[in-house]
Design an enzyme around this catalytic site. Structure first.
Site, PDB file in Angstrom:
ATOM      1  N   ASP A 194       0.897  -1.151   0.000  1.00  0.00           N
ATOM      2  CA  ASP A 194       0.000   0.000   0.000  1.00  0.00           C
ATOM      3  C   ASP A 194       0.934   1.199   0.000  1.00  0.00           C
ATOM      4  O   ASP A 194       1.603   1.459   1.007  1.00  0.00           O
ATOM      5  CB  ASP A 194      -0.888   0.003   1.249  1.00  0.00           C
ATOM      6  CG  ASP A 194      -1.873   1.160   1.210  1.00  0.00           C
ATOM      7  OD1 ASP A 194      -1.444   2.286   0.884  1.00  0.00           O
ATOM      8  OD2 ASP A 194      -3.059   0.944   1.487  1.00  0.00           O
ATOM      9  N   HIS A 195       1.008   1.901  -1.100  1.00  0.00           N
ATOM     10  CA  HIS A 195       2.101   2.881  -1.209  1.00  0.00           C
ATOM     11  C   HIS A 195       1.960   4.034  -0.202  1.00  0.00           C
ATOM     12  O   HIS A 195       2.917   4.742   0.061  1.00  0.00           O
ATOM     13  CB  HIS A 195       2.278   3.371  -2.650  1.00  0.00           C
ATOM     14  CG  HIS A 195       1.317   4.439  -3.067  1.00  0.00           C
ATOM     15  ND1 HIS A 195       0.063   4.173  -3.526  1.00  0.00           N
ATOM     16  CD2 HIS A 195       1.442   5.780  -3.095  1.00  0.00           C
ATOM     17  CE1 HIS A 195      -0.544   5.301  -3.822  1.00  0.00           C
ATOM     18  NE2 HIS A 195       0.271   6.307  -3.567  1.00  0.00           N
ATOM     19  N   HIS A 257      -5.762   2.908   1.220  1.00  0.00           N
ATOM     20  CA  HIS A 257      -4.978   4.030   1.739  1.00  0.00           C
ATOM     21  C   HIS A 257      -5.631   4.693   2.963  1.00  0.00           C
ATOM     22  O   HIS A 257      -4.991   4.907   3.986  1.00  0.00           O
ATOM     23  CB  HIS A 257      -4.762   5.090   0.659  1.00  0.00           C
ATOM     24  CG  HIS A 257      -4.210   4.527  -0.623  1.00  0.00           C
ATOM     25  ND1 HIS A 257      -3.294   3.512  -0.652  1.00  0.00           N
ATOM     26  CD2 HIS A 257      -4.416   4.862  -1.928  1.00  0.00           C
ATOM     27  CE1 HIS A 257      -2.977   3.237  -1.912  1.00  0.00           C
ATOM     28  NE2 HIS A 257      -3.653   4.044  -2.701  1.00  0.00           N
TER      29      HIS A 257
HETATM   30  C1  BG6 Z   1      -3.515   5.043  -6.170  1.00  0.00           C
HETATM   31  C2  BG6 Z   1      -4.872   5.122  -6.793  1.00  0.00           C
HETATM   32  O1  BG6 Z   1      -3.426   3.901  -5.357  1.00  0.00           O
HETATM   33  O2  BG6 Z   1      -3.295   6.200  -5.381  1.00  0.00           O
HETATM   34  C3  BG6 Z   1      -4.996   6.381  -7.626  1.00  0.00           C
HETATM   35  O3  BG6 Z   1      -5.084   3.982  -7.612  1.00  0.00           O
HETATM   36  C4  BG6 Z   1      -4.650   7.594  -6.830  1.00  0.00           C
HETATM   37  O4  BG6 Z   1      -6.300   6.500  -8.167  1.00  0.00           O
HETATM   38  C5  BG6 Z   1      -3.309   7.405  -6.120  1.00  0.00           C
HETATM   39  O5  BG6 Z   1      -4.561   8.702  -7.709  1.00  0.00           O
HETATM   40  C6  BG6 Z   1      -3.043   8.534  -5.156  1.00  0.00           C
HETATM   41  O6  BG6 Z   1      -1.755   8.423  -4.661  1.00  0.00           O
HETATM   42  P1  BG6 Z   1      -0.962   9.698  -4.163  1.00  0.00           P
HETATM   43  O7  BG6 Z   1       0.310   9.123  -3.630  1.00  0.00           O
HETATM   44  O8  BG6 Z   1      -0.777  10.574  -5.355  1.00  0.00           O
HETATM   45  O9  BG6 Z   1      -1.804  10.351  -3.119  1.00  0.00           O
END
Ligand code: BG6
Length: 507
Positions: A194-195, A257
Site C-alpha cells: 500500500d504505497h 490508503h
Molecule cells: C492510487 C490510486 O493507489 O493512489 C490512484 O489507484 C490515486 O487513483 C493514487 O490517484 C493517489 O496516490 P498519491 O500518492 O498521489 O496520493
C-alpha cells in the site's frame, strides 16, 4: 537508555540496513508502474548507494523486448534524472535485463528459472529474489501459483513476492486470494503493498503518537471529539478508465490508503517496534471498526461523481466524458463516510473519511478535533471558541499543526485561534524519498512492517462489506451524486457532517 519506541530508527524502521545482493523481477514490466515508480525508485536506491552493486532488475512481460529495448524504454522514462546523473545511469542500466514471460505458460517459467540462474552468475545476486507482481489483479493468485510451481518461492529466506493493490475486490475474494497465496509462500515472504505506508508522513503518525508523551494521554474518547481523514486529488481518472470503472473510489482509495491511515491513527501502542507487533495492533483496531450505521449503510455514506467544471479558459470534462468511461457510468469518484471504532479508546468518537478526484486541492491529512473547553470564560472572535485541532498533513506541505486559542491583542479578553506548525521542509530541508523507494528497500530487506498482513487486508474489506453489497444489490440506495469538477464534492457529503453539527475542514 531510550526505549525502543522513542528510537524507532534503531529497531524496526532503520534506514542504514544493508540490502543483500538481489535480483528484482518485475512482472508487468511494460506497464506504467514500472517506468513511473519502480525503476525510478530502484535507480534512486542505487544512487543513494543503498542497492548493492550485485543487483539485477529483470523486467518480464509478454512483449518480445530485448534487454537493450527495455533499457531504452526505461531511459526514455527517466530522461530528466539521467540528464542529472548520466554516469550513475550508465552503471545502473547494466543491471537491467528483460525476459518475455507469460506467467500462464509453464514453459516460460522454466525459461525464466534458467535466466535467473544465468543472472545470478553474471551479477553475483546469489539466488536472492524479490518478485514484484505488477500485473492485472486477476493474475495475482495464478502468478503466485506459477512461481511456486517453478520452485521459485521454495526458499523462504531468499525469495519474496510483492503484490500490488487491489488485493481482492471484497472480503470473500480477499480471503480466497490469501488462501492461494499462502499455499504458495509463507506469510513472511508475502508483501502486500500500500504505497501510502511508504510516505514519510504516514509513518510519522506512529512517531508522533508513540515517541511523545504529550499526545498519548489525550489520544482517546475523553479528549477527542471526532477525527477527519481526507485524501483529496485534483486529477481526474486520467488514462485509467478500464481499471477505475470496475473499482471506484471506495475500492481504489478507501479500503486501502484511507483505512491504513485510520489504523495508524487509532491503533493501540504496540508492545515492541517490529512488524508483527505493529500489524497485530492495526489488525485489531480494524476488526473493531464499524460503519456508523451497519444496518442502514446508506445513512452513513455518500458517493459522488465529478461532472463538468473548471473555468471557461480551462474547462474540465465530467467523469462520464472521460475516454473509456461508460457515458452512463455510476462509478463513484468521491466517497465520504462515517465510522466508529468499538473499543475502549474510541467508543462513540466518529471517524469521518472522504476522498475524491477532481477536487480543488491535492491534499491528504488527518484532523483530530478535541472536545470543547467545558466553560467558555472568554468571548471568542468568531462567536464560539474554535475547538483545538491537531492536523497531521500527509501531503503536500508535509508536517503537522496544532490549532489553539490565544488572547487576541487589545484591551479586552477575546480569544482567537492560531496555528503552531511544523513543516518537514523547513525542519529537514531535503525532500523525503518517494514512497516506493522506502517500500522496495524494505521488501528487499525482508522487513514487512510497512506492508499489510493477510488479516489486516481481510478486516479492511470486511469493514466495507455492507456498502459493497448495497452498491451491488440496491445501488439506488447509494446513488452517485454529481459534483462539479474542482469543487469539494456533493452537498450530500456536507449534510453527513451537518447532521452531527460539524463541517469538513476546508484548508
Ligand atoms: C492510487 C490510486 O493507489 O493512489 C490512484 O489507484 C490515486 O487513483 C493514487 O490517484 C493517489 O496516490 P498519491 O500518492 O498521489 O496520493
Amino acid at each position: 537508555m531510550p526505549s525502543l519506541l522513542t528510537n524507532p530508527l534503531r529497531v524496526g524502521l532503520r534506514q542504514e540496513r544493508v540490502i543483500t545482493p538481489q535480483c528484482i523481477v518485475i512482472f508487468g514490466a511494460s506497464g506504467d508502474l514500472t517506468h513511473r515508480k519502480l525503476v525510478p525508485a530502484l535507480f534512486e536506491l542505487y544512487r543513494q548507494r543503498r542497492l548493492p552493486s550485485e543487483f539485477a532488475v529483470l523486467g518480464c512481460a509478454r512483449r518480445p523486448w530485448s534487454d537493450e529495448e527495455f533499457r531504452q524504454k526505461m531511459a526514455e522514462a527517466l530522461a530528466d534524472e539521467i540528464r542529472e546523473h548520466p554516469s550513475a545511469w550508465d552503471s545502473f542500466s547494466q543491471g537491467l535485463f528483460y525476459e518475455p514471460v507469460d506467467l500462464q505458460q509453464s514453459d516460460h517459467l522454466v525459461r525464466l528459472a534458467g535466466r535467473l540462474e544465468a543472472i545470478d552468475r553474471l551479477r553475483a545476486t546469489r539466488g536472492n529474489r524479490t518478485f514484484y507482481l505488477s500485473v492485472s489483479p486477476e493474475f495475482y493468485g495464478s502468478g503466485c501459483r506459477a512461481l511456486a510451481g517453478a520452485g521459485l518461492l521454495a526458499d523462504p529466506e531468499r525469495s519474496r513476492v510483492v503484490i500490488e493493490k487491489p488485493f481482492g475486490r471484497d472480503y470473500g475474494s480477499a480471503q480466497a486470494l490469501n488462501k492461494v497465496v499462502q499455499a504458495c509462500a509463507k506469510e513472511s515472504q508475502v508483501f502486500r503493498i500500500d504505497h501510502y505506508l511508504g510516505k514519510e508522513t504516514v509513518q510519522n503518525i506512529l512517531v508522533m503518537r508513540f515517541a511523545n508523551t504529550i499526545f498519548e494521554p489525550i489520544w482517546n474518547r475523553n479528549y477527542i471529539a471526532n477525527v477527519q481523514i481526507t485524501a483529496a486529488e485534483t486529477v481526474g481518472v486520467e488514462e485509467r478508465a478500464g481499471y477505475y470503472e470496475t473499482s471506484g473510489a471506495l475500492r481504489d482509495m478507501v479500503q486501502n490508503h484511507l483505512t491504513q491511515i485510520l489504523a495508524l491513527t487509532a491503533m493501540e501502542p504496540p508492545g515492541r517496534f517490529d512488524a508483527e507487533a505493529i500489524r497485530n495492533e492495526k489488525a485489531k483496531v480494524l476488526q473493531a471498526a464499524r460503519l456508523a450505521r451497519e444496518d442502514e449503510p446508506w445513512k452513513c455514506c455518500v458517493r459522488g461523481q465529478y461532472s463538468r467544471g473548471g473555468s471557461a479558459a480551462s474547462p474540465l470534462p465530467g467523469y462520464r466524458d472521460e475516454p473509456g468511461v461508460n457515458p452512463n457510468s455510476t462509478t463513484e469518484t468521491y466517497v465520504a463516510m462515517k465510522l466508529f471504532i468499538n473499543n475502549w479508546r474510541w467508543q462513540g468518537v466518529p471517524f469521518y473519511l472522504r476522498t475524491g478526484k477532481r477536487l480543488p486541492k491535492r491534499l491528504s491529512e488527518v484532523v483530530l478535533t478535541f472536545r470543547e473547553a467545558p466553560v467558555h470564560l472568554f468571548d471568542a472572535a468568531g462567536g464560539a471558541p474554535t475547538p483545538n485541532q491537531l492536523i497531521l498533513r500527509i501531503q503536500p506541505d508535509e508536517g503537522a499543526e496544532i490549532r489553539f486559542e490565544v488572547k487576541a491583542p487589545g484591551s479586552g479578553m477575546r480569544s482567537r485561534p492560531v496555528d503552531m506548525a511544523f513543516s518537514y521542509d523547513d525542519s529537514f530541508g531535503e525532500p523525503s524519498d518517494e514512497g516506493y523507494v522506502r517500500l522496495l528497500a524494505d521488501a528487499m530487506l525482508g522487513d514487512p512492517t510497512l506492508y499489510t498482513r493477510s488479516d489486516e487486508v481481510e478486516a479492511a474489506w470486511r469493514l466495507y462489506t455492507p456498502l459493497l453489497e448495497l452498491i451491488e444489490e440496491a445501488p439506488w440506495q447509494l446513488p452517485v451524486h454529481p459534483y462539479e469538477a474542482r469543487t469539494w464534492g456533493p452537498a450530500a457529503a456536507d449534510n453527513l457532517m451537518a447532521e452531527d453539527g460539524l463541517v469538513w475542514r476546508r484548508p
